[in-house]
Write a protein that holds these residues in place. Structure first.
Motif, short mmCIF file in Angstrom:
data_model
loop_
_atom_site.label_atom_id
_atom_site.label_comp_id
_atom_site.label_asym_id
_atom_site.label_seq_id
_atom_site.Cartn_x
_atom_site.Cartn_y
_atom_site.Cartn_z
N VAL A 1 23.75 64.62 14.04
CA VAL A 1 23.32 63.34 13.47
C VAL A 1 22.98 62.36 14.58
O VAL A 1 23.85 61.97 15.36
N PRO A 2 21.72 61.94 14.70
CA PRO A 2 21.33 60.99 15.75
C PRO A 2 21.90 59.61 15.48
O PRO A 2 22.29 59.27 14.35
N LEU A 3 21.95 58.80 16.52
CA LEU A 3 22.59 57.49 16.42
C LEU A 3 21.93 56.60 15.39
O LEU A 3 22.60 55.85 14.68
N ASP A 4 20.60 56.67 15.27
CA ASP A 4 19.92 55.76 14.33
C ASP A 4 20.19 56.13 12.87
O ASP A 4 19.83 55.37 11.97
N LYS A 5 20.83 57.27 12.63
CA LYS A 5 21.26 57.63 11.27
C LYS A 5 22.72 57.24 11.03
O LYS A 5 23.24 57.44 9.95
N GLN A 6 23.34 56.69 12.06
CA GLN A 6 24.74 56.29 11.95
C GLN A 6 24.92 54.78 11.82
O GLN A 6 25.88 54.31 11.22
N ARG B 1 17.01 68.67 17.75
CA ARG B 1 16.49 67.84 18.84
C ARG B 1 15.42 68.60 19.62
O ARG B 1 15.37 69.84 19.57
N LYS B 2 14.60 67.86 20.33
CA LYS B 2 13.46 68.43 21.02
C LYS B 2 13.82 68.82 22.46
O LYS B 2 14.57 68.12 23.13
N ALA B 3 13.26 69.93 22.90
CA ALA B 3 13.50 70.40 24.27
C ALA B 3 12.99 69.38 25.28
O ALA B 3 13.57 69.22 26.36
N ALA B 4 11.91 68.67 24.94
CA ALA B 4 11.35 67.67 25.85
C ALA B 4 12.35 66.54 26.10
O ALA B 4 12.42 65.99 27.21
N ASP B 5 13.11 66.17 25.08
CA ASP B 5 14.12 65.12 25.26
C ASP B 5 15.23 65.58 26.20
O ASP B 5 15.71 64.80 27.03
N VAL B 6 15.63 66.82 26.06
CA VAL B 6 16.66 67.36 26.94
C VAL B 6 16.17 67.37 28.38
O VAL B 6 16.89 66.99 29.31
N ASP B 7 14.92 67.79 28.57
CA ASP B 7 14.34 67.82 29.92
C ASP B 7 14.27 66.42 30.52
O ASP B 7 14.51 66.22 31.72
N LEU B 8 13.94 65.44 29.69
CA LEU B 8 13.88 64.05 30.16
C LEU B 8 15.23 63.61 30.71
O LEU B 8 15.32 63.01 31.79
N TRP B 9 16.29 63.93 29.97
CA TRP B 9 17.61 63.50 30.41
C TRP B 9 18.14 64.33 31.57
O TRP B 9 18.98 63.86 32.35
N ARG B 10 17.67 65.55 31.71
CA ARG B 10 18.05 66.34 32.90
C ARG B 10 17.57 65.65 34.17
O ARG B 10 18.21 65.75 35.23
N HIS B 11 16.48 64.95 34.08
CA HIS B 11 15.94 64.23 35.24
C HIS B 11 16.63 62.89 35.46
O HIS B 11 16.28 62.17 36.41
N THR C 1 28.99 72.72 20.71
CA THR C 1 29.91 73.76 21.17
C THR C 1 29.11 75.05 21.21
O THR C 1 27.92 75.08 20.87
N ASN C 2 29.77 76.16 21.56
CA ASN C 2 29.07 77.44 21.62
C ASN C 2 28.66 77.95 20.24
O ASN C 2 27.89 78.91 20.13
N SER C 3 29.14 77.31 19.17
CA SER C 3 28.75 77.73 17.82
C SER C 3 27.58 76.91 17.27
O SER C 3 27.18 77.10 16.12
N ASP C 4 27.05 76.00 18.07
CA ASP C 4 26.01 75.07 17.62
C ASP C 4 24.63 75.52 18.11
O ASP C 4 24.51 76.10 19.19
N ASP C 5 23.60 75.23 17.33
CA ASP C 5 22.22 75.50 17.74
C ASP C 5 21.47 74.16 17.79
O ASP C 5 20.93 73.70 16.78
N PRO C 6 21.43 73.51 18.96
CA PRO C 6 20.82 72.18 19.06
C PRO C 6 19.31 72.16 18.87
O PRO C 6 18.73 71.10 18.65
N GLY D 1 28.77 53.65 27.18
CA GLY D 1 28.02 54.30 28.25
C GLY D 1 26.90 55.14 27.65
O GLY D 1 27.16 56.12 26.96
N LEU D 2 25.66 54.74 27.88
CA LEU D 2 24.52 55.47 27.33
C LEU D 2 24.25 56.71 28.17
O LEU D 2 23.89 56.63 29.34
N THR D 3 24.42 57.88 27.56
CA THR D 3 24.27 59.14 28.27
C THR D 3 23.62 60.16 27.35
O THR D 3 22.98 59.79 26.37
N TYR D 4 23.80 61.44 27.65
CA TYR D 4 23.17 62.48 26.83
C TYR D 4 23.96 63.77 26.97
O TYR D 4 24.43 64.12 28.06
N ARG D 5 24.09 64.48 25.85
CA ARG D 5 24.77 65.78 25.85
C ARG D 5 23.73 66.86 26.12
O ARG D 5 22.93 67.20 25.26
N ILE D 6 23.74 67.42 27.33
CA ILE D 6 22.73 68.40 27.72
C ILE D 6 22.95 69.74 27.01
O ILE D 6 22.01 70.36 26.49
N GLU D 7 24.18 70.20 26.96
CA GLU D 7 24.49 71.47 26.31
C GLU D 7 24.60 71.28 24.79
O GLU D 7 24.52 70.16 24.28
#
Length: 371
Positions: free
Chosen positions: A198-203, A271-281, A262-267, A253-259
């Motif tokens: 659930v993204p933050l804007d839905k909370q 969410r988009k791979a491009a967003d993950v890549d953005l936060w990796r940088h 848990t190991n049972s989740d399929d992100p 603290g504004l951050t991002y969960r890269i992984e």
């Protein structure tokens, strides 16, 4: 409804590793280089531990593990701001916080392995059990902090929460009680932008989680959670404020969960791979590394010693997970009641008899096989 975008979060070191101008620092001072180098060392070691445990989970040697990859700055800064007498109230995702506060890997991983609910001594480390239910630890932190205030102890409670936890009623009760009673507690919210899927804007509809502090009557800070310098400066100031009678503080603290969650989740489903890549940088370790190299504090020799320490810890973590856990089923009945109940004692005796019978059967079978 018109959404008002929040101002950029408070930061002291920008994405390129440069110190921000003083007029943009929110009145906070950049920590000295020695402190920053210590924070860098702790983040590097914590990430190596996190990566090793994630690998062990994928090998099936742990039941589950929630990675904190990308969120190191929030957790390491929080622990670094604690005094020895302070208490930490973590969530299930805060294993690297426990590691940084001195808990051994085997004790951290006991619950994820299924040995114990919590494998470390709470009072020795002044760390409450890692909370899986959302926001319950916030109430515990406020309770301990209030008791410390009444007893005139010089103790502050710091609790780590996720963005999803702030949508829980327990978080509201904790914020409200802490503010009304001016409890010496600091709430550090790691806003990794997803409550599982659930993204933050839905909370929530407000600009930031930190804005909620206004309604409770306590200070709130919106901080770049990937800037460990800013997180440490703001949390340290909040701890000092709480310790001197100033009451609670809410820090986002504004951050991002890269992984994955848990190991049972399929992100990839939410969410988009491009967003993950953005936060990796926007990596918190690389950002601080650039600053320290520019300051001449992080030499090749220093970096090599840190990496060696990280690898040594990874080896220790692997080794302790290869040891067979010694599990006594009768421990199910320990620490349930201070005075044993008759029904529970009968159940314990029944299980003990079954275990003895299994043991006898095993010996008989072994004797037959050796004839």
């Amino acid at each position: 409804m018109t959404t008002v975008l929040p101002a950029p979060p408070l930061r002291l070191i920008d994405d390129l590793g440069r110190m921000v101008p003083q007029n943009e620092s929110g009145g906070f001072t950049l920590p000295v280089v020695d402190t920053l180098l210590s924070l860098y060392r702790q983040m590097v070691i914590a990430r190596r531990f996190d990566a090793q445990v994630t690998a062990l989970t994928r090998q099936g040697r742990l039941a589950t593990y929630p990675s904190a990859l990308g969120q190191e700055a929030c957790e390491i800064a929080a622990v670094a701001a604690l005094d020895p007498q302070d208490w930490l109230f973590p969530t299930y995702r805060d294993s690297i916080a426990l590691l940084t506060r001195g808990v051994e890997p085997k004790d951290i991983l006991a619950s994820f392995r299924g040995d114990w609910h919590s494998g470390y001594d709470y009072h020795t480390h002044r760390i409450a059990p890692q909370a899986t239910p959302l926001a319950t630890q916030a109430l515990h932190a406020v309770g301990l902090a209030t008791a410390a205030k009444l007893k005139r102890h010089n103790t502050v409670a710091l609790t780590l929460l996720g963005d999803g936890a702030t949508s829980e009623g327990d978080a509201h009760e904790a914020f409200n009680f802490a503010a009304v009673w001016q409890a010496p507690v600091v709430f550090v919210v790691q806003n990794n932008q997803f409550a599982i899927s659930v993204p933050l804007d839905k909370q929530m509809a407000c600009r930031t989680i930190a804005d909620k502090a206004i309604g409770y009557g306590m200070p709130g800070y919106y901080v770049d959670g990937n800037d460990v310098a800013a997180m440490y400066a703001v949390i340290s100031a909040a701890m000092d404020r709480a310790r001197t009678g100033g009451g609670p503080t809410l820090i986002e603290g504004l951050t991002y969960r890269i992984e994955a969650h848990t190991n049972s989740d399929d992100p990839t489903r939410y969410r988009k791979a491009a967003d993950v890549d953005l936060w990796r940088h926007r990596d918190p370790i690389e950002r601080l590394e650039k600053y320290l190299v520019a300051q001449g504090a992080l030499t090749d020799e220093v970096r090599a010693s840190i990496l060696a320490a990280a690898e040594e810890l990874a080896t220790t973590t692997r080794d302790c997970m290869t040891e067979q856990a010694v599990v006594d089923p009768l421990e199910l009945f320990e620490h349930v009641y201070s005075t044993p109940r008759t029904a529970l004692a009968e159940q314990r005796a029944f299980l003990a008899a079954e275990l003895d019978g299994d043991a006898v059967a095993s010996v008989v079978a072994r004797d037959k096989s050796t004839r």
